[in-house]
Design a protein around this motif. Structure first.
Motif, PDB file in Angstrom:
ATOM      1  N   THR B  71     -15.693 -40.817 -47.183  1.00 39.51           N
ATOM      2  CA  THR B  71     -14.307 -40.392 -46.973  1.00 39.51           C
ATOM      3  C   THR B  71     -13.348 -41.444 -47.510  1.00 39.51           C
ATOM      4  O   THR B  71     -13.561 -42.639 -47.306  1.00 39.51           O
ATOM      5  CB  THR B  71     -14.011 -40.164 -45.480  1.00 39.51           C
ATOM      6  N   ILE B  72     -12.326 -40.962 -48.202  1.00 37.85           N
ATOM      7  CA  ILE B  72     -11.277 -41.870 -48.689  1.00 37.85           C
ATOM      8  C   ILE B  72     -10.004 -41.570 -47.896  1.00 37.85           C
ATOM      9  O   ILE B  72      -9.548 -40.418 -47.849  1.00 37.85           O
ATOM     10  CB  ILE B  72     -11.052 -41.697 -50.203  1.00 37.85           C
ATOM     11  N   ARG B  73      -9.441 -42.588 -47.283  1.00 32.76           N
ATOM     12  CA  ARG B  73      -8.238 -42.417 -46.463  1.00 32.76           C
ATOM     13  C   ARG B  73      -7.014 -42.946 -47.196  1.00 32.76           C
ATOM     14  O   ARG B  73      -7.135 -43.712 -48.169  1.00 32.76           O
ATOM     15  CB  ARG B  73      -8.401 -43.151 -45.124  1.00 32.76           C
ATOM     16  N   ASN B  74      -5.861 -42.560 -46.700  1.00 32.90           N
ATOM     17  CA  ASN B  74      -4.621 -43.068 -47.308  1.00 32.90           C
ATOM     18  C   ASN B  74      -4.388 -44.535 -46.919  1.00 32.90           C
ATOM     19  O   ASN B  74      -5.164 -45.112 -46.136  1.00 32.90           O
ATOM     20  CB  ASN B  74      -3.439 -42.180 -46.911  1.00 32.90           C
ATOM     21  N   GLU B  75      -3.319 -45.118 -47.425  1.00 33.88           N
ATOM     22  CA  GLU B  75      -3.083 -46.561 -47.231  1.00 33.88           C
ATOM     23  C   GLU B  75      -2.927 -46.935 -45.749  1.00 33.88           C
ATOM     24  O   GLU B  75      -3.301 -48.030 -45.329  1.00 33.88           O
ATOM     25  CB  GLU B  75      -1.840 -46.983 -48.018  1.00 33.88           C
ATOM     26  N   GLU B  76      -2.357 -46.002 -44.988  1.00 33.48           N
ATOM     27  CA  GLU B  76      -2.168 -46.309 -43.551  1.00 33.48           C
ATOM     28  C   GLU B  76      -3.416 -45.971 -42.718  1.00 33.48           C
ATOM     29  O   GLU B  76      -3.403 -46.135 -41.486  1.00 33.48           O
ATOM     30  CB  GLU B  76      -0.967 -45.513 -43.023  1.00 33.48           C
ATOM     31  N   LEU B  77      -4.418 -45.473 -43.353  1.00 33.32           N
ATOM     32  CA  LEU B  77      -5.696 -45.088 -42.729  1.00 33.32           C
ATOM     33  C   LEU B  77      -5.530 -44.028 -41.631  1.00 33.32           C
ATOM     34  O   LEU B  77      -6.243 -44.014 -40.628  1.00 33.32           O
ATOM     35  CB  LEU B  77      -6.419 -46.323 -42.164  1.00 33.32           C
TER      36      LEU B  77
END
Lengths: 122, 182
Positions: B71-77
């Motif tokens: 899974t790849i999350r955004n910068e703020e996770l």
């Protein structure tokens, strides 16, 4: 003593993936009747032993059994090795050696058990 | 063995009877390769062909071992941006080889691919002095590897490997393993 021709015939039949019973029946048909036990000895020699590793973690450290032998010998040991870890970190033993219960306690730590559902990287 | 009647015939719920341990094959005369994080079967096929042709190993089988979801999350996770799956594959070759030859084959392959996981696996096998591949279950959920492709002869070491595999699967109570051949 088994005749050389019969032994070679057994070897060629075992290479064709035939079971011991089928080989004995085939030999009987060909007029070379032989006892199943003697035929089995040649078949096992030809096929070689099975090599099976049982590994997991015991109190955080990885331990492993490396067992080899015939299927019958291995399946009799498996009940114990699957439950209890070995005394040493890596134990390579023939299944024949672990046949007797007195020998088993030399290699298997009966007081301990494997960790429950560990994360193992193999 | 537990069977479930849910429309599909012969659907089997395979349950691991020994969840605390892993069962594997450690025969030192069989060439085995463990490939992780592959996106499709094309990658292991290409590698298997490369090794098979260079070292003349008669034939090979490819087993699909386990899938991993990344899974790849955004910068703020906080949110999942992208999800993708990778698969692990095992390669087993037919010709009988010595232990030193296996080491040379694997070392050559590690240099060619520069795959970190493969190199790590190879080094671990060198430390243990045996080349082990998983045959049985891993934990409670991950199923035994299944055959997805085969090429060339399968009468020597592959036959031996499959014999060991059948023995371990029988121990678990799985008797009829469906193999998908392509």
């Amino acid at each position: 003593m088994v005749k050389k021709i019969t032994a070679n015939r057994i070897r060629t039949l075992s290479k064709q993936d035939k079971s011991a019973n089928e080989i004995v029946r085939q030999l009987r048909r060909e007029g070379r009747g032989i006892r199943r036990a003697t035929a089995l000895a040649i078949i096992r020699e030809e096929r070689g032993p099975k090599h099976i590793a049982v590994y997991s973690k015991h109190r955080g450290t990885s331990k492993r059994y490396e067992l080899y032998g015939t299927g019958k010998q291995l399946s009799s040991i498996m009940i114990d090795t699957v439950k209890h870890p070995p005394r040493k970190r890596i134990t390579r033993v023939s299944a024949e050696k672990l046949k007797s219960y007195s020998q088993r306690s030399k290699y298997i730590d009966y007081k301990e058990e494997w960790d429950r559902r560990p994360t193992i990287k193999s | 063995m537990i069977t479930k009647k849910s429309g599909i015939e012969d659907q089997q719920l395979r349950v691991n009877s020994f969840p605390n341990v892993i069962l594997g094959d450690f025969h030192n005369n069989i060439t085995k390769i463990d490939l992780d994080n592959c996106f499709s079967i094309k990658q292991p096929k290409h590698i298997a062909n490369m090794v098979n042709n260079r070292f003349k190993l008669d034939g090979y089988i490819i087993l699909q071992s386990s899938t991993k979801t990344h899974t790849i999350r955004n910068e703020e996770l906080t949110e999942v941006v992208y999800r993708y799956k990778t698969r692990g594959y095992h390669l087993v070759f037919n010709r009988r080889v010595s232990e030193s030859e296996i080491k040379s084959i694997l070392a050559w392959l590690c240099l060619q691919l520069k795959d970190e996981n493969l190199t790590k696996w190879f080094l671990m096998q060198c430390i243990k002095q045996t080349f082990t591949l998983r045959i049985g279950f891993k934990g409670k959920k991950i199923r035994p590897p299944k055959i997805v492709y085969h090429y060339g002869k399968q009468d020597k070491m592959i036959a031996k490997f499959l014999d060991n595999r059948q023995f371990i699967l029988n121990l678990n109570g799985v008797k009829n393993v469906k193999t998908e051949k392509t």
